[in-house]
Design a protein around this motif. Structure first.
Motif, mmCIF file in Angstrom:
data_model
loop_
_atom_site.group_PDB
_atom_site.id
_atom_site.type_symbol
_atom_site.label_atom_id
_atom_site.label_comp_id
_atom_site.label_asym_id
_atom_site.label_seq_id
_atom_site.Cartn_x
_atom_site.Cartn_y
_atom_site.Cartn_z
ATOM 1 N N VAL A 1 53.038 27.083 42.640
ATOM 2 C CA VAL A 1 52.504 28.040 43.603
ATOM 3 C C VAL A 1 51.301 27.424 44.288
ATOM 4 O O VAL A 1 50.659 26.513 43.771
ATOM 5 N N SER A 2 50.982 27.939 45.475
ATOM 6 C CA SER A 2 49.879 27.382 46.253
ATOM 7 C C SER A 2 48.613 28.224 46.179
ATOM 8 O O SER A 2 47.584 27.845 46.729
ATOM 9 N N ALA A 3 48.685 29.369 45.488
ATOM 10 C CA ALA A 3 47.514 30.243 45.383
ATOM 11 C C ALA A 3 47.684 31.167 44.181
ATOM 12 O O ALA A 3 48.810 31.474 43.770
ATOM 13 N N LEU A 4 46.546 31.620 43.634
ATOM 14 C CA LEU A 4 46.558 32.510 42.478
ATOM 15 C C LEU A 4 45.618 33.687 42.728
ATOM 16 O O LEU A 4 44.466 33.486 43.132
ATOM 17 N N PRO A 5 46.066 34.927 42.482
ATOM 18 C CA PRO A 5 45.162 36.076 42.580
ATOM 19 C C PRO A 5 44.122 36.014 41.465
ATOM 20 O O PRO A 5 44.409 35.562 40.356
ATOM 21 N N VAL A 6 42.931 36.476 41.780
ATOM 22 C CA VAL A 6 41.860 36.565 40.789
ATOM 23 C C VAL A 6 41.657 38.043 40.455
ATOM 24 O O VAL A 6 41.446 38.864 41.354
ATOM 25 N N LEU A 7 41.725 38.360 39.145
ATOM 26 C CA LEU A 7 41.675 39.750 38.713
ATOM 27 C C LEU A 7 40.420 40.027 37.915
ATOM 28 O O LEU A 7 39.830 39.139 37.291
ATOM 29 N N GLU A 8 40.030 41.309 37.911
ATOM 30 C CA GLU A 8 38.992 41.771 36.994
ATOM 31 C C GLU A 8 39.364 43.169 36.514
ATOM 32 O O GLU A 8 40.215 43.845 37.108
#
Length: 222
Positions: A40-47
């Motif tokens: 993948v070319s991007a990853l979501p950042v979660l909190e």
């Protein structure tokens, strides 16, 4: 009169429901490793419970290599700052560009084009991650069978009684409307409506039958 056909496909039908994501404290090397592992070319950042607060993309990671060994440049502060970052919270682009699962594919495509991103986190009404949709996901509609596309054009575009003289064939996604049409002014509207059907690559109109010829005046010389 034909009208534009609303897309019956939504993001929820093509998105990846099991999305790879990271937290704010994910390290640079961990992010690179995950991108490589999952291609993948991007990853979501979660909190918290899964709320999307940003996205780390390849573009966010590249400054570390691009500015290696260079002095900070005040005119490119954002890039040079990311070159020194080692955690997702400092690397990510925020706020995240997202889309809802019930959005049309056209809407998702416009967001990607306008914001120049390859992937969009799919979120619910409170911002919790539900999946990810990519450019390749949006292109899946062009894998529809020609016969399926033709049936939809007949139903949604040619369904009116005034258009009973027309039929459609679809080859490699190209829809060809053939037959008779008394009102030639409808041609642009027909083409636009057919083009709005998901999976249509192009539209051609081949009409037969009489064409209205405007009256002309004839002058005779002496």
């Amino acid at each position: 009169m034909p009208a534009a056909v609303p897309s019956r496909y939504t993001v929820s039908e093509v998105m990846t429901h099991t999305a790879v994501a990271i937290g704010r404290d994910a390290s640079y090397k961990e992010i690179v490793a995950l991108m490589d592992q999952w291609a993948v070319s991007a990853l979501p950042v979660l909190e918290g419970e899964g709320r999307v607060v940003g996205v780390v993309s390849e573009a966010d990671l590249l400054p570390k290599e691009a500015y290696r060994g260079e002095d900070p440049d005040p005119e490119r502060f954002a890039d040079t700052a990311k070159a020194g970052a080692v955690r997702a919270g400092d690397l990510m682009s925020a706020p995240a560009v997202t889309v809802h699962a019930d959005a049309s594919l056209a809407e998702a495509a416009r967001i990607m084009a306008r914001r120049r991103v390859k992937r969009l986190p799919v979120v619910n009404d409170v911002g919790l991650l539900e999946g990810v949709v990519s450019r390749s996901d949006l292109l899946k509609v062009f894998l529809r069978e020609d016969d399926e596309i033709a049936r939809e054009v007949r139903r949604s575009v040619l369904g009116g009684g005034a258009l009973s003289g027309l039929d459609v064939t679809v080859t490699e996604g190209v829809a060809t409307l053939r037959g008779t049409l008394s009102d030639r002014s409808l041609v642009p509207l027909l083409a636009r409506a057919a083009r709005a059907v998901e999976g249509v690559v192009d539209v051609r109109v081949e009409l037969v039958g009489p064409v209205d010829v405007p009256e002309t005046s004839h002058e005779t010389g002496s």
